[in-house]
Design an enzyme around this catalytic site. Structure first.
Site, mmCIF file in Angstrom:
data_model
loop_
_atom_site.group_PDB
_atom_site.id
_atom_site.type_symbol
_atom_site.label_atom_id
_atom_site.label_comp_id
_atom_site.label_asym_id
_atom_site.label_seq_id
_atom_site.Cartn_x
_atom_site.Cartn_y
_atom_site.Cartn_z
ATOM 1 N N LYS A 110 -6.801 42.298 6.514
ATOM 2 C CA LYS A 110 -8.124 42.851 6.265
ATOM 3 C C LYS A 110 -8.652 42.351 4.924
ATOM 4 O O LYS A 110 -7.816 42.064 4.059
ATOM 5 C CB LYS A 110 -8.140 44.384 6.306
ATOM 6 C CG LYS A 110 -7.053 45.125 5.517
ATOM 7 C CD LYS A 110 -6.808 44.884 4.063
ATOM 8 C CE LYS A 110 -7.860 45.158 3.056
ATOM 9 N NZ LYS A 110 -7.399 44.897 1.655
ATOM 10 N N TYR B 2 -11.130 50.569 3.359
ATOM 11 C CA TYR B 2 -10.236 51.657 3.805
ATOM 12 C C TYR B 2 -11.026 52.941 4.066
ATOM 13 O O TYR B 2 -10.714 53.686 4.993
ATOM 14 C CB TYR B 2 -9.145 51.922 2.758
ATOM 15 C CG TYR B 2 -8.048 50.891 2.771
ATOM 16 C CD1 TYR B 2 -7.016 50.951 3.701
ATOM 17 C CD2 TYR B 2 -8.038 49.843 1.861
ATOM 18 C CE1 TYR B 2 -6.003 50.000 3.723
ATOM 19 C CE2 TYR B 2 -7.037 48.887 1.868
ATOM 20 C CZ TYR B 2 -6.024 48.976 2.810
ATOM 21 O OH TYR B 2 -5.032 48.017 2.827
#
Ligand code: NAD
Length: 372
Positions: A139, A224
């Site tokens: 990510k 996140y």
């Protein structure tokens, strides 16, 4: 064949235990060719990018039951040598960035885990897909939604799977909260708070170089809170608003965000209020509030142990190294078609990239951006 394997596993037997010949008429065509197909075949993984996170994943994979580190791709010969020694990697499974397309001729590697800087993910992931290998990519999967879509399309066209390194999707306490939400235990959810941040050091690192990072804290850590809001609330946002603060334009140059506060609105009426920053520590917290209960996690996305409680009491699941669980679960997704509780595929990564694009747009244009 899967049913047959499951049957044999349940019966506590393997073809060998049953004393069947690999050529027995009781076995299917694939099983006749490869007796090992009857057992738990590992996912054989090469890591591309032997940096800080790549090293963490490699160490964690030592304890994996279904995934095995078998190869490396690196531009630094001394690192390759050290990894060969540490992980018993044969020379034929070692590549550099000029040679890794040859991995297509290597039958001993099933997947490549791309752990390079964000700005290189698209190029590297598509390179791996074109070599016919499954892609696991860190990510943020890319630096914007259009790149992410290209990656999804390229992997589809190549007939390989694309998974994003969302390790929290496999973490036990996180999964417990998600299951409680799925069971309606929080009641109608109206609020989520996500705080993601740390003080970043060395101003010369790639994370502060727009070409390689694609942005600042939002790409690295704010993601996140975005992803967490989505799996905690269980819906996709329909609008975003965002406000940027930049106190150190020397360190955080054009395109590299220092601090962004953002809000996301969800179709069921919930609002997520989030903070993403490279200028404050002690920010790793999720709070989910429903009309019948709450969940609070702090730390919520660090390497663990994750700490959390709900209106019912503390979450007590034992800590397991996140990357060990992630890689075993990803092996099951790739090899057995297992469906994870929360998706980790390219489409899931693309959803976060669409939201990040909208957050940057909201900052730039100073207005609410619709996502529908
Ligand atoms: P790092 O700088 O420690 O490692 C990056 C690696 O890429 C290095 O080995 C470097 O040599 C290599 N590389 C290849 N080409 C490069 C180039 N042109 N410029 C710079 N480096 C190049 O970074 P990291 O912390 O390991 O992060 C790598 C990726 O992993 C990032 O996408 C990051 O977001 C992700 N990450 C994910 C987590 C997680 O918890 N899922 C944690 C940390 C990092």
């Amino acid at each position: 064949m899967k049913t047959r394997r499951i049957f044999l596993q349940k019966a506590g037997m393997s073809a060998l235990a049953l004393n069947l010949s690999p050529f027995s008429p009781l076995l299917g065509a694939n099983e006749k060719l490869n007796i090992n197909a009857m057992d738990e075949k590992p996912l054989r993984v090469a890591i591309m990018g032997l940096g800080s996170y790549g090293s963490r994943v490699a160490r964690a994979m030592k304890d994996c039951k279904r995934a095995k580190l078998v190869g490396v791709i690196s531009g630094t010969p001394s690192k390759i040598e050290a990894w060969q020694e540490e992980y018993n990697i044969p020379a034929k499974n070692c590549y550099n960035y000029e040679t890794y397309s040859q991995i297509k001729d290597n039958p001993d590697i099933d997947a490549v885990y791309v752990i390079t800087p964000n700005g290189l993910h698209k190029k590297h992931a598509i390179g791996v897909a074109n070599a016919g290998k499954h892609v696991i990519c860190e990510k943020p999967m890319a630096v914007n939604a259009s790149e992410a879509k290209e990656m999804v399309d390229a992997c589809k066209a190549a007939g390989v799977k694309l998974l994003i390194g969302y390790r929290m999707h496999f973490e036990a306490k996180t999964q417990e909260v998600i299951k409680m939400r799925m069971n309606g235990e929080f009641g109608k959810i109206l609020f989520f708070q996500g705080l993601s941040g740390f003080i970043i050091g060395d101003p010369t690192q790639w994370r502060l170089n727009y070409e390689l990072s694609g942005g600042g804290a939002m790409m690295d850590i704010g993601i996140y809170s975005i992803n967490g809001a989505r799996y905690m609330i269980g819906e996709e946002p329909i609008w975003v608003t965002a406000q940027e603060t930049k106190n150190n334009p020397e360190k955080f140059k054009e395109g590299v965000d220092e601090t962004i506060q953002f809000q996301m609105g969800f179709p069921g009426g919930a609002v997520a209020s989030c903070l993403s920053t490279y200028s404050m520590n002690n920010l790793d917290k999720f709070f989910l509030n429903g009309l019948n209960g709450f969940a609070e996690m702090q730390p919520s996305t660090g390497y663990g142990p994750i700490e959390g409680r709900t209106h019912k009491g503390p979450l007590n699941h034992p800590h397991v190294t996140h990357q060990t669980t992630q890689m075993d679960e990803m092996a099951a997704i790739i090899l057995d078609g297992k469906k994870p509780l929360v998706p980790v595929d390219g489409e899931e990564g693309l959803k976060d990239m669409v939201i990040i694009d909208a957050i940057y747009k909201a900052v730039k244009e100073g207005r609410k951006i619709s996502l529908v």
